[in-house]
Design an enzyme around this catalytic site. Structure first.
Site, PDB file in Angstrom:
ATOM      1  N   SER A  17       0.803  -1.231   0.000  1.00  0.00           N
ATOM      2  CA  SER A  17       0.000   0.000   0.000  1.00  0.00           C
ATOM      3  C   SER A  17       0.838   1.283   0.000  1.00  0.00           C
ATOM      4  O   SER A  17       0.504   2.223  -0.721  1.00  0.00           O
ATOM      5  CB  SER A  17      -0.978   0.001   1.171  1.00  0.00           C
ATOM      6  OG  SER A  17      -1.929  -1.018   0.974  1.00  0.00           O
ATOM      7  N   LYS A  66      -9.758  -5.441  10.493  1.00  0.00           N
ATOM      8  CA  LYS A  66     -10.884  -4.858   9.747  1.00  0.00           C
ATOM      9  C   LYS A  66     -12.199  -4.859  10.545  1.00  0.00           C
ATOM     10  O   LYS A  66     -13.008  -3.948  10.391  1.00  0.00           O
ATOM     11  CB  LYS A  66     -11.079  -5.594   8.419  1.00  0.00           C
ATOM     12  CG  LYS A  66      -9.974  -5.295   7.406  1.00  0.00           C
ATOM     13  CD  LYS A  66     -10.286  -5.943   6.063  1.00  0.00           C
ATOM     14  CE  LYS A  66      -9.107  -5.801   5.121  1.00  0.00           C
ATOM     15  NZ  LYS A  66      -9.412  -6.312   3.773  1.00  0.00           N
ATOM     16  N   ALA A 128     -16.393 -18.284   2.900  1.00  0.00           N
ATOM     17  CA  ALA A 128     -17.428 -17.537   3.619  1.00  0.00           C
ATOM     18  C   ALA A 128     -16.822 -16.816   4.824  1.00  0.00           C
ATOM     19  O   ALA A 128     -17.496 -16.558   5.813  1.00  0.00           O
ATOM     20  CB  ALA A 128     -18.545 -18.472   4.065  1.00  0.00           C
ATOM     21  N   GLY A 130     -14.109 -13.439   6.051  1.00  0.00           N
ATOM     22  CA  GLY A 130     -14.136 -11.990   5.848  1.00  0.00           C
ATOM     23  C   GLY A 130     -13.923 -11.592   4.394  1.00  0.00           C
ATOM     24  O   GLY A 130     -14.562 -10.652   3.901  1.00  0.00           O
ATOM     25  N   TYR A 217      -2.567 -12.772  -4.250  1.00  0.00           N
ATOM     26  CA  TYR A 217      -1.710 -12.304  -5.336  1.00  0.00           C
ATOM     27  C   TYR A 217      -0.254 -12.612  -5.001  1.00  0.00           C
ATOM     28  O   TYR A 217       0.083 -12.950  -3.874  1.00  0.00           O
ATOM     29  CB  TYR A 217      -1.877 -10.795  -5.579  1.00  0.00           C
ATOM     30  CG  TYR A 217      -1.646  -9.953  -4.355  1.00  0.00           C
ATOM     31  CD1 TYR A 217      -2.710  -9.620  -3.525  1.00  0.00           C
ATOM     32  CD2 TYR A 217      -0.369  -9.508  -4.010  1.00  0.00           C
ATOM     33  CE1 TYR A 217      -2.510  -8.863  -2.394  1.00  0.00           C
ATOM     34  CE2 TYR A 217      -0.159  -8.750  -2.871  1.00  0.00           C
ATOM     35  CZ  TYR A 217      -1.234  -8.436  -2.072  1.00  0.00           C
ATOM     36  OH  TYR A 217      -1.027  -7.693  -0.945  1.00  0.00           O
ATOM     37  N   GLY A 238      -5.078 -11.600  -7.545  1.00  0.00           N
ATOM     38  CA  GLY A 238      -5.735 -10.448  -6.952  1.00  0.00           C
ATOM     39  C   GLY A 238      -4.945  -9.153  -6.969  1.00  0.00           C
ATOM     40  O   GLY A 238      -5.308  -8.203  -6.265  1.00  0.00           O
TER      41      GLY A 238
HETATM   42  P1  ATR Z   1     -10.549 -14.374   5.479  1.00  0.00           P
HETATM   43  O1  ATR Z   1     -10.815 -13.174   6.305  1.00  0.00           O
HETATM   44  O2  ATR Z   1      -9.284 -14.329   4.677  1.00  0.00           O
HETATM   45  O3  ATR Z   1     -11.720 -14.765   4.628  1.00  0.00           O
HETATM   46  P2  ATR Z   1     -11.206 -16.381   7.438  1.00  0.00           P
HETATM   47  O4  ATR Z   1     -12.309 -15.554   7.981  1.00  0.00           O
HETATM   48  O5  ATR Z   1     -10.328 -17.148   8.369  1.00  0.00           O
HETATM   49  O6  ATR Z   1     -10.231 -15.539   6.535  1.00  0.00           O
HETATM   50  O7  ATR Z   1     -11.867 -17.412   6.396  1.00  0.00           O
HETATM   51  C1  ATR Z   1     -11.115 -18.322   5.699  1.00  0.00           C
HETATM   52  C2  ATR Z   1     -12.004 -18.968   4.638  1.00  0.00           C
HETATM   53  O8  ATR Z   1     -11.216 -19.893   3.880  1.00  0.00           O
HETATM   54  C3  ATR Z   1     -13.153 -19.768   5.198  1.00  0.00           C
HETATM   55  O9  ATR Z   1     -14.211 -19.740   4.281  1.00  0.00           O
HETATM   56  C4  ATR Z   1     -12.547 -21.178   5.302  1.00  0.00           C
HETATM   57  O10 ATR Z   1     -13.493 -22.206   5.329  1.00  0.00           O
HETATM   58  P3  ATR Z   1     -14.192 -22.619   6.745  1.00  0.00           P
HETATM   59  O11 ATR Z   1     -15.204 -21.560   7.024  1.00  0.00           O
HETATM   60  O12 ATR Z   1     -14.806 -23.946   6.493  1.00  0.00           O
HETATM   61  O13 ATR Z   1     -13.079 -22.650   7.767  1.00  0.00           O
HETATM   62  C5  ATR Z   1     -11.774 -21.205   4.021  1.00  0.00           C
HETATM   63  N1  ATR Z   1     -10.647 -22.142   3.974  1.00  0.00           N
HETATM   64  C6  ATR Z   1      -9.490 -22.091   4.669  1.00  0.00           C
HETATM   65  N2  ATR Z   1      -8.661 -23.084   4.310  1.00  0.00           N
HETATM   66  C7  ATR Z   1      -9.315 -23.799   3.344  1.00  0.00           C
HETATM   67  C8  ATR Z   1      -8.985 -24.945   2.560  1.00  0.00           C
HETATM   68  N3  ATR Z   1      -7.803 -25.575   2.696  1.00  0.00           N
HETATM   69  N4  ATR Z   1      -9.898 -25.387   1.659  1.00  0.00           N
HETATM   70  C9  ATR Z   1     -11.074 -24.771   1.514  1.00  0.00           C
HETATM   71  N5  ATR Z   1     -11.458 -23.669   2.231  1.00  0.00           N
HETATM   72  C10 ATR Z   1     -10.583 -23.205   3.134  1.00  0.00           C
END
Ligand code: ATR
Length: 274
Positions: A17, A66, A128, A130, A217, A238
């Site tokens: 940034s 955030k 699903a 953030g 990215y 990204g």
């Molecule tokens: P962010 O803010 O980056 O979205 P987060 O809130 O920790 O981070 O969410 C991570 C997301 O990646 C979630 O949707 C998670 O799935 P779960 O809700 O079932 O935990 C998903 N995720 C993380 N590792 C994954 C993997 N190896 N395969 C598929 N989905 C994954």
């Protein structure tokens, strides 16, 4: 007088940034500086207030703050409310206002930079957390014909669906629900790429010439490799979203919209979008 801006997160040393906003300021002739602030995990609010007390006018907010930024704001835009998170703070003596430019950044990168209009398209959004929540509503507002939100933990996708409205367009489920379905655009907003992992995707989910977009990215992800190998005509990381969300923040603060194409190209030379 030089106006002060910055990005706050933890850790922050890898943030692009400062480079992006310094380039925007140079290009538009705006008199500002932009620094990276590393706040300890329990020190976000004091760091923001201290920055404001020393004349700071605005901050970008990144991981892990955030949601805390969202709670700190006296006023929030509609898109920040929908995201449940803030990545752009405007600071003045009256108070702190919050916005979220992540979704706008993704939409602009897809439609404007990559030439992929979203209206009428069948979209699959993976994740699903953030990251997914931040872009869901802005994607729906572009009027895709359907948007399937898929998550490893399906209940989280369904909870987001219940909040987001758009019942004609928005569906939610788990990776099993992808069987036999194909899409014009698949967006990876999971954290899988960070772990160099591929979510469990069926090989036939990309329609002929579909687009694949990874919100991460900087390197070729397993998701983009998979997409390219199984029919995607366009595979983008990204980096464009990163620059476009910054441009939108810059516009909020300065009311000037910087050009982004050259900068995306320069930064992408180090990733694989080039
Ligand atoms: P962010 O803010 O980056 O979205 P987060 O809130 O920790 O981070 O969410 C991570 C997301 O990646 C979630 O949707 C998670 O799935 P779960 O809700 O079932 O935990 C998903 N995720 C993380 N590792 C994954 C993997 N190896 N395969 C598929 N989905 C994954």
């Amino acid at each position: 007088m030089t106006d002060h801006y910055g990005v706050i997160g933890h850790p922050i040393s890898h943030s692009q940034s400062p480079r992006i906003h310094t380039e925007f300021a140079r290009q538009t002739g705006q008199d500002l500086d932009y620094v990276a602030l590393d706040a300890p995990p329990d020190g976000f609010v004091p760091a923001v207030l201290d920055f404001r007390a020393h004349g700071g006018r605005g901050l970008n907010v990144t991981v892990p703050f955030k949601a805390e930024a969202y709670r700190l704001c006296a006023t929030l835009t509609e898109r920040a409310q929908a995201a449940g998170a803030v990545n752009t703070l405007s600071l003045d003596a009256e108070g702190i206002a919050g916005d979220n430019t992540d979704g706008a950044g993704l939409v602009r990168d897809l439609q404007h930079n990559l030439g992929f209009p979203l209206a009428g398209k069948r979209i699959c959004l993976l994740g699903a957390g953030g990251a997914a929540r931040g872009v869901l509503k802005p994607l729906l507002l572009e009027a895709p014909s359907r948007l399937l939100l898929v998550n490893r933990t399906p209940a989280k996708a369904r909870a987001l669906q219940a909040e987001a409205g758009h019942p004609q367009t928005l569906e939610a489920g788990g990776f099993d629900d992808l069987a036999g379905q194909d899409f014009d655009l698949v967006i990876n907003a999971t954290a899988a790429s960070l772990q160099d992992e591929l979510p469990p995707l069926p090989k036939d989910m990309f329609s002929q010439g579909a687009a694949a977009y990874d919100m991460m990215y900087g390197r070729e992800t397993p998701f983009l490799r998979f997409a390219r190998a199984h029919g995607a005509g366009l595979a983008a990381d990204g980096i464009g979203m990163l620059v476009e969300q910054a441009a939108e923040s810059f516009f909020i603060w300065r009311r000037v919209r910087p050009a982004t194409r050259e900068l995306i190209r320069t930064l992408a030379a180090r990733s694989e979008r080039a």
